[in-house]
Design a protein around this motif. Structure first.
Motif, PDB file in Angstrom:
ATOM      1  N   ILE A 225      11.210 -25.380  23.781  1.00 27.42           N
ATOM      2  CA  ILE A 225      10.797 -26.696  24.289  1.00 27.42           C
ATOM      3  C   ILE A 225      10.024 -26.535  25.595  1.00 27.42           C
ATOM      4  CG2 ILE A 225      11.647 -28.875  25.245  1.00 27.42           C
ATOM      5  CD1 ILE A 225      13.991 -28.594  23.175  1.00 27.42           C
ATOM      6  N   ALA A 226      10.499 -25.665  26.476  1.00 25.39           N
ATOM      7  CA  ALA A 226       9.813 -25.443  27.756  1.00 25.39           C
ATOM      8  C   ALA A 226       8.390 -24.926  27.539  1.00 25.39           C
ATOM      9  CB  ALA A 226      10.610 -24.468  28.620  1.00 25.39           C
ATOM     10  N   VAL A 227       8.220 -23.996  26.610  1.00 18.14           N
ATOM     11  CA  VAL A 227       6.875 -23.457  26.330  1.00 18.14           C
ATOM     12  C   VAL A 227       5.987 -24.557  25.754  1.00 18.14           C
ATOM     13  CG1 VAL A 227       5.569 -21.838  24.884  1.00 18.14           C
ATOM     14  CG2 VAL A 227       7.607 -21.061  26.099  1.00 18.14           C
ATOM     15  N   GLU A 228       6.497 -25.350  24.825  1.00 21.61           N
ATOM     16  CA  GLU A 228       5.715 -26.454  24.254  1.00 21.61           C
ATOM     17  C   GLU A 228       5.276 -27.431  25.336  1.00 21.61           C
ATOM     18  OE1 GLU A 228       7.949 -28.371  21.177  1.00 21.61           O
ATOM     19  OE2 GLU A 228       8.035 -26.567  19.951  1.00 21.61           O
ATOM     20  N   GLU A 229       6.167 -27.791  26.236  1.00 20.46           N
ATOM     21  CA  GLU A 229       5.843 -28.735  27.310  1.00 20.46           C
ATOM     22  C   GLU A 229       4.841 -28.145  28.292  1.00 20.46           C
ATOM     23  OE1 GLU A 229       6.661 -31.978  27.516  1.00 20.46           O
ATOM     24  OE2 GLU A 229       7.556 -31.691  25.545  1.00 20.46           O
ATOM     25  N   TRP A 230       4.993 -26.850  28.604  1.00 18.55           N
ATOM     26  CA  TRP A 230       4.046 -26.175  29.502  1.00 18.55           C
ATOM     27  C   TRP A 230       2.647 -26.221  28.907  1.00 18.55           C
ATOM     28  CZ3 TRP A 230       3.554 -23.903  34.234  1.00 18.55           C
ATOM     29  CH2 TRP A 230       2.463 -23.084  34.425  1.00 18.55           C
ATOM     30  N   LEU A 231       2.533 -25.857  27.628  1.00 21.03           N
ATOM     31  CA  LEU A 231       1.228 -25.822  26.985  1.00 21.03           C
ATOM     32  C   LEU A 231       0.621 -27.222  26.858  1.00 21.03           C
ATOM     33  CD1 LEU A 231       1.883 -23.122  24.257  1.00 21.03           C
ATOM     34  CD2 LEU A 231       0.617 -22.863  26.401  1.00 21.03           C
ATOM     35  N   ALA A 232       1.447 -28.236  26.724  1.00 23.00           N
ATOM     36  CA  ALA A 232       0.939 -29.607  26.677  1.00 23.00           C
ATOM     37  C   ALA A 232       0.454 -30.060  28.053  1.00 23.00           C
ATOM     38  CB  ALA A 232       2.029 -30.548  26.168  1.00 23.00           C
ATOM     39  N   ALA A 233       1.151 -29.649  29.109  1.00 22.38           N
ATOM     40  CA  ALA A 233       0.807 -30.079  30.466  1.00 22.38           C
ATOM     41  C   ALA A 233      -0.341 -29.272  31.063  1.00 22.38           C
ATOM     42  CB  ALA A 233       2.035 -29.965  31.376  1.00 22.38           C
ATOM     43  N   ILE A 234      -0.384 -27.982  30.786  1.00 18.90           N
ATOM     44  CA  ILE A 234      -1.407 -27.098  31.364  1.00 18.90           C
ATOM     45  C   ILE A 234      -1.984 -26.250  30.220  1.00 18.90           C
ATOM     46  CG2 ILE A 234      -1.894 -25.344  33.103  1.00 18.90           C
ATOM     47  CD1 ILE A 234       0.574 -26.337  34.604  1.00 18.90           C
ATOM     48  N   PRO A 235      -2.886 -26.846  29.414  1.00 15.20           N
ATOM     49  CA  PRO A 235      -3.353 -26.149  28.213  1.00 15.20           C
ATOM     50  C   PRO A 235      -4.317 -24.993  28.477  1.00 15.20           C
ATOM     51  CG  PRO A 235      -4.461 -28.242  28.438  1.00 15.20           C
ATOM     52  CD  PRO A 235      -3.426 -28.181  29.522  1.00 15.20           C
TER      53      PRO A 235
END
Length: 70
Positions: free
Chosen positions: A30-40
């Motif tokens: 979940i953390a990786v998914e959120e990181w990639l969504a916030a800072i692609p």
């Protein structure tokens, strides 16, 4: 992130397996998914060194990134 899943000792093994390993793996995902969504669009800053610590687990203690602010 793209490596094949292999056997590791990150969360122990056998009767010594970490009781929270399934939850930890889910939270990491979940953390990786959120990181990639916030800072692609990010990349490793090639002008700064990567610093690693070696012991029971090899870990980066410094991962300098470059990205465009949103």
């Amino acid at each position: 992130l793209a490596r094949k899943r292999g056997r590791t000792m990150t969360f122990g093994a056998g009767i010594h397996t970490c009781i929270g390993s399934r939850m930890a793996r889910a939270v990491i995902g979940i953390a990786v998914e959120e990181w990639l969504a916030a800072i692609p669009n990010f990349r490793i800053d090639s002008e700064k060194p990567l610093i690693a610590r070696v012991g029971d687990v090899i870990a980066l203690t410094s991962l300098p990134l470059q990205y465009e602010p949103i």
